[in-house]
Each structure stands twice: as structure tokens, then as C-alpha cells.
Design an enzyme around this catalytic site. Sequence first.
Site, short mmCIF file in Angstrom:
data_model
loop_
_atom_site.label_atom_id
_atom_site.label_comp_id
_atom_site.label_asym_id
_atom_site.label_seq_id
_atom_site.Cartn_x
_atom_site.Cartn_y
_atom_site.Cartn_z
N LYS A 113 0.82 -1.21 0.00
CA LYS A 113 0.00 0.00 0.00
C LYS A 113 0.86 1.27 0.00
O LYS A 113 0.64 2.18 -0.79
CB LYS A 113 -0.94 0.01 1.22
CG LYS A 113 -1.87 -1.20 1.29
CD LYS A 113 -2.76 -1.18 2.51
CE LYS A 113 -2.02 -1.26 3.83
NZ LYS A 113 -1.26 -2.52 4.04
N SER B 289 -7.04 -1.14 7.06
CA SER B 289 -8.52 -1.03 7.09
C SER B 289 -9.18 -2.40 6.91
O SER B 289 -9.80 -2.66 5.88
CB SER B 289 -9.03 -0.01 6.06
OG SER B 289 -8.35 -0.03 4.84
P1 ADP Z 1 2.15 -1.87 3.23
O1 ADP Z 1 2.13 -0.37 3.13
O2 ADP Z 1 0.98 -2.51 2.53
O3 ADP Z 1 2.32 -2.39 4.63
P2 ADP Z 1 4.76 -1.63 2.06
O4 ADP Z 1 4.52 -0.80 0.85
O5 ADP Z 1 5.28 -0.94 3.29
O6 ADP Z 1 3.40 -2.39 2.41
O7 ADP Z 1 5.72 -2.85 1.74
C1 ADP Z 1 5.56 -3.62 0.59
C2 ADP Z 1 6.89 -4.25 0.23
O8 ADP Z 1 6.71 -5.09 -0.89
C3 ADP Z 1 7.95 -3.22 -0.14
O9 ADP Z 1 9.18 -3.64 0.39
C4 ADP Z 1 7.95 -3.29 -1.67
O10 ADP Z 1 9.20 -2.95 -2.21
C5 ADP Z 1 7.65 -4.77 -1.90
N1 ADP Z 1 7.08 -5.07 -3.22
C6 ADP Z 1 7.53 -6.03 -4.07
N2 ADP Z 1 6.83 -6.07 -5.20
C7 ADP Z 1 5.88 -5.11 -5.09
C8 ADP Z 1 4.84 -4.68 -5.97
N3 ADP Z 1 4.65 -5.22 -7.18
N4 ADP Z 1 4.03 -3.67 -5.53
C9 ADP Z 1 4.23 -3.12 -4.30
N5 ADP Z 1 5.20 -3.49 -3.44
C10 ADP Z 1 6.03 -4.49 -3.82
#
Ligand code: ADP
Length: 175
Positions: free
Chosen positions: A18, A86
Amino acid sequence: MKNKGFILWLTGLSGAGKTTISKALAPALQERGCQVELLDGDLVRTHLSKGLSFTKEDRDTNIRRIGFVAHLLSRNGVVVIVAAISPYRATRNEVRQMEPNFVEVYVQTPLEVCEGRDVKGLYAKARAGEIKGFTGIDDPYEEPLNPEIICNTTKETVETSVENVISKLEHLGYL
Ligand code: ADP
């Protein structure tokens, strides 16, 4: 032409992507003339919702606060990107009822992938019992039934997800 405000609400498990997708979406929207504000769940919990716990009641309070602020901004023409787990469908739908310009984005990343990424080391702590009530482990996550957009991060790059969101927003008449 001045763009109208709306809420782009990203929901999904911790580590789903996200925050990552939101941060990439913001400049893409700014390039299209939008005023953009990002309300990230983690940051909100250090300010607007400081002190709230992760019980259902406090999670709902957190989401209602985010929804309220997002609504105030969006009615003044701001495009508000919300990145928050959420977990409860009904609470997300409450925000949708309050804000007609509401676009739900389901960042659909399976639990095992999120857990494998374990960006913040929280899944390991939840499995070890050091964190109780962790979404996806011992707390519910209710998937959206009819999200406007799905980002499938196991099949798409961040760039592809951003392109898909932008083209859907164009299709829906927001851009
Ligand atoms: P959230 O905000 O949902 O908790 P984050 O954005 O903090 O998740 O973390 C997601 C992780 O997944 C990051 O380290 C990001 O680099 C990795 N990731 C790998 N592939 C993807 C992708 N296709 N889209 C979004 N994040 C990705």
C-alpha cells in the site's frame, strides 16, 4: 480544468504494498494536475490516532478519523490517497457512504507473500506471540467484495499497478 477531489483508498494486509504503491501514485497524479495528499496508516497512528490500540473498536476509530479528514480534503479538491490496512469491510463502506467520490483499491497480496517479505519484521513477532491481534495472523482481514481496482502485486510491478490505477481513474472520469 480543475480536477475534482476524491479518495483513493488502498486496503490490504501489512506488507501488501500500500505505502509503496501510494508513494509512486502521488507524483503520477501530480503530473496530471492534481493536488495530492497521502494519509498513510503508520504515520496517522503517530499523530491523528496516537494512542489507539489494535482492538476492533480502535481500528474502526482510526479508519473513521482517516475517512473524516480525507473527506474534508477531498471536498476541497484534493486527491487523497489513503494507505491503511482497514481490515473491516463495513467500516470501509461507512467511509464510502460519507464520500461519494470514493475509489477502493484492493492491494491483493497473499498472506504468505506478505509474510515472506516481512518488511517490518512484524509477522515474525506475531508468529512468536510477541504481537497479539496482528491482521492476517490472529486478527481478521475482510477482503473488499467490489473494489474499483485490484493491484495484484505478485503479478505486477509497482509501475504497472500505478498505470492500471491511473487508467481506471481516467475510465471512471476522475482524471
Ligand atoms: P504496506 O504499506 O501494505 O504495509 P509496504 O509498501 O510498506 O506495504 O511494503 C511492501 C513491500 O513489498 C515493499 O518492500 C515493496 O518494495 C515490496 N514489493 C515487491 N513487489 C511489489 C509490488 N509489485 N508492488 C508493491 N510493493 C512491492
